[in-house]
Motif scaffolding. Sequence first.
Motif, mmCIF file in Angstrom:
data_model
loop_
_atom_site.group_PDB
_atom_site.id
_atom_site.type_symbol
_atom_site.label_atom_id
_atom_site.label_comp_id
_atom_site.label_asym_id
_atom_site.label_seq_id
_atom_site.Cartn_x
_atom_site.Cartn_y
_atom_site.Cartn_z
ATOM 1 N N LYS A 122 -1.998 -0.177 -12.861
ATOM 2 C CA LYS A 122 -2.857 -0.216 -13.588
ATOM 3 C C LYS A 122 -4.300 1.269 -13.194
ATOM 4 O O LYS A 122 -4.073 1.935 -13.629
ATOM 5 C CB LYS A 122 -3.671 -0.906 -14.226
ATOM 6 N N ALA A 123 -4.154 0.658 -11.703
ATOM 7 C CA ALA A 123 -4.806 1.215 -11.297
ATOM 8 C C ALA A 123 -4.499 1.863 -9.397
ATOM 9 O O ALA A 123 -4.589 0.684 -8.872
ATOM 10 C CB ALA A 123 -6.611 1.669 -11.715
ATOM 11 N N VAL A 124 -5.492 2.767 -9.206
ATOM 12 C CA VAL A 124 -5.197 2.949 -7.769
ATOM 13 C C VAL A 124 -6.948 2.744 -6.966
ATOM 14 O O VAL A 124 -6.977 3.885 -7.317
ATOM 15 C CB VAL A 124 -4.280 3.391 -7.027
ATOM 16 N N LEU A 125 -7.339 2.443 -5.927
ATOM 17 C CA LEU A 125 -8.073 2.463 -5.077
ATOM 18 C C LEU A 125 -7.624 2.210 -3.555
ATOM 19 O O LEU A 125 -7.283 1.957 -3.182
ATOM 20 C CB LEU A 125 -9.254 0.877 -5.192
ATOM 21 N N CYS A 126 -8.055 3.966 -2.897
ATOM 22 C CA CYS A 126 -8.145 4.198 -1.486
ATOM 23 C C CYS A 126 -9.313 4.847 -0.454
ATOM 24 O O CYS A 126 -9.655 5.401 -1.649
ATOM 25 C CB CYS A 126 -6.483 4.236 -1.033
ATOM 26 N N GLY A 127 -9.579 3.991 -0.116
ATOM 27 C CA GLY A 127 -10.194 5.441 1.156
ATOM 28 C C GLY A 127 -11.845 4.304 1.047
ATOM 29 O O GLY A 127 -12.760 4.887 1.710
ATOM 30 N N PHE A 128 -11.791 3.597 0.254
ATOM 31 C CA PHE A 128 -13.406 2.940 0.181
ATOM 32 C C PHE A 128 -13.311 1.923 1.096
ATOM 33 O O PHE A 128 -14.538 0.952 1.031
ATOM 34 C CB PHE A 128 -14.115 1.992 -1.587
ATOM 35 N N GLY A 129 -12.656 1.596 1.626
ATOM 36 C CA GLY A 129 -12.688 -0.011 3.205
ATOM 37 C C GLY A 129 -12.537 -0.767 2.117
ATOM 38 O O GLY A 129 -11.981 -0.807 0.960
ATOM 39 N N ALA A 130 -13.660 -2.294 2.652
ATOM 40 C CA ALA A 130 -13.515 -3.387 1.450
ATOM 41 C C ALA A 130 -13.825 -3.448 0.308
ATOM 42 O O ALA A 130 -13.830 -4.686 -0.067
ATOM 43 C CB ALA A 130 -14.324 -4.297 3.338
ATOM 44 N N GLU A 131 -14.954 -2.260 0.342
ATOM 45 C CA GLU A 131 -15.832 -2.345 -1.349
ATOM 46 C C GLU A 131 -14.292 -2.277 -2.107
ATOM 47 O O GLU A 131 -14.309 -2.920 -3.720
ATOM 48 C CB GLU A 131 -16.478 -1.582 -1.160
ATOM 49 N N GLY A 132 -13.099 -1.699 -2.253
ATOM 50 C CA GLY A 132 -12.255 -1.192 -2.648
ATOM 51 C C GLY A 132 -11.515 -3.011 -3.156
ATOM 52 O O GLY A 132 -11.355 -2.597 -4.907
ATOM 53 N N TYR A 133 -11.319 -3.810 -2.245
ATOM 54 C CA TYR A 133 -11.721 -4.970 -3.097
ATOM 55 C C TYR A 133 -12.181 -5.506 -4.611
ATOM 56 O O TYR A 133 -11.706 -6.232 -5.534
ATOM 57 C CB TYR A 133 -11.126 -5.662 -1.963
ATOM 58 N N LEU A 134 -13.498 -5.286 -4.511
ATOM 59 C CA LEU A 134 -14.308 -5.692 -4.984
ATOM 60 C C LEU A 134 -13.970 -4.860 -6.308
ATOM 61 O O LEU A 134 -14.591 -5.615 -7.397
ATOM 62 C CB LEU A 134 -15.851 -6.240 -4.563
ATOM 63 N N MET A 135 -13.758 -3.324 -5.631
ATOM 64 C CA MET A 135 -13.737 -2.749 -7.334
ATOM 65 C C MET A 135 -12.452 -3.293 -7.695
ATOM 66 O O MET A 135 -12.677 -3.019 -9.246
ATOM 67 C CB MET A 135 -13.644 -1.167 -6.615
ATOM 68 N N GLY A 136 -11.922 -3.402 -6.793
ATOM 69 C CA GLY A 136 -10.328 -4.385 -7.691
ATOM 70 C C GLY A 136 -10.692 -5.055 -8.551
ATOM 71 O O GLY A 136 -9.862 -4.947 -9.814
ATOM 72 N N LEU A 137 -11.193 -6.219 -8.051
ATOM 73 C CA LEU A 137 -11.680 -7.041 -8.812
ATOM 74 C C LEU A 137 -12.546 -7.335 -9.764
ATOM 75 O O LEU A 137 -12.080 -7.571 -11.421
ATOM 76 C CB LEU A 137 -12.396 -8.305 -7.906
ATOM 77 N N ARG A 138 -13.527 -6.243 -10.267
ATOM 78 C CA ARG A 138 -14.136 -6.001 -11.558
ATOM 79 C C ARG A 138 -13.535 -5.582 -12.727
ATOM 80 O O ARG A 138 -13.699 -5.618 -13.585
ATOM 81 C CB ARG A 138 -15.289 -5.312 -10.825
ATOM 82 N N ALA A 139 -12.465 -4.712 -11.303
ATOM 83 C CA ALA A 139 -11.296 -4.084 -12.945
ATOM 84 C C ALA A 139 -10.983 -4.685 -13.386
ATOM 85 O O ALA A 139 -10.710 -5.089 -15.279
ATOM 86 C CB ALA A 139 -10.984 -2.442 -12.044
ATOM 87 N N LEU A 140 -10.012 -5.265 -12.486
ATOM 88 C CA LEU A 140 -9.272 -6.232 -12.711
ATOM 89 C C LEU A 140 -10.114 -7.630 -14.726
ATOM 90 O O LEU A 140 -9.494 -8.045 -15.251
ATOM 91 C CB LEU A 140 -8.539 -7.060 -12.195
#
Length: 149
Positions: A122-140
């Motif tokens: 659905k989306a790809v997050l890269c380069g945000f470090g560990a914050e990317g996991y939290l961004m992905g959780l919020r998105a889902l």
Amino acid sequence: MAQVIFILNGPNLNMLGKREPAIYGSTTLDDIHANCRKEAEKLGVEIDFRQSNHEGDLVTWIQEAGEKGAQVLINPAAYTHTSIALLDAIRAAQVTVVEVHLSNIHAREEFRHKSFVSPVAKAVLCGFGAEGYLMGLRALAGYQRNPES
């Protein structure tokens, strides 16, 4: 029952904090897990956080997520660039997937620029470090509430 999001981590991510800190930082996988638990609590979702160095485990877990109607946040690590099996599992399980990477895979070696997961994510997050996991959780979590967003 609360929404469940599987957070799946591929090979060598158990070495975070030790492995190439100039690229991946000093945050450990346990740190990421703890931060994801806190964020999930705020979002009112449950997480199932797993890591394996074995491709077949990831395939099985994607299938399990599909059977349970869960969504998947996945850092496939090196399998990003090699695993047709992950691509096929995501398609077969018909799960909503967000792909996450700690580093910007497009700013690294040429072989890291190709992802077999991205075409079915659905989306790809890269380069945000560990914050990317939290961004992905919020998105889902947001997507679950409003699939048209």
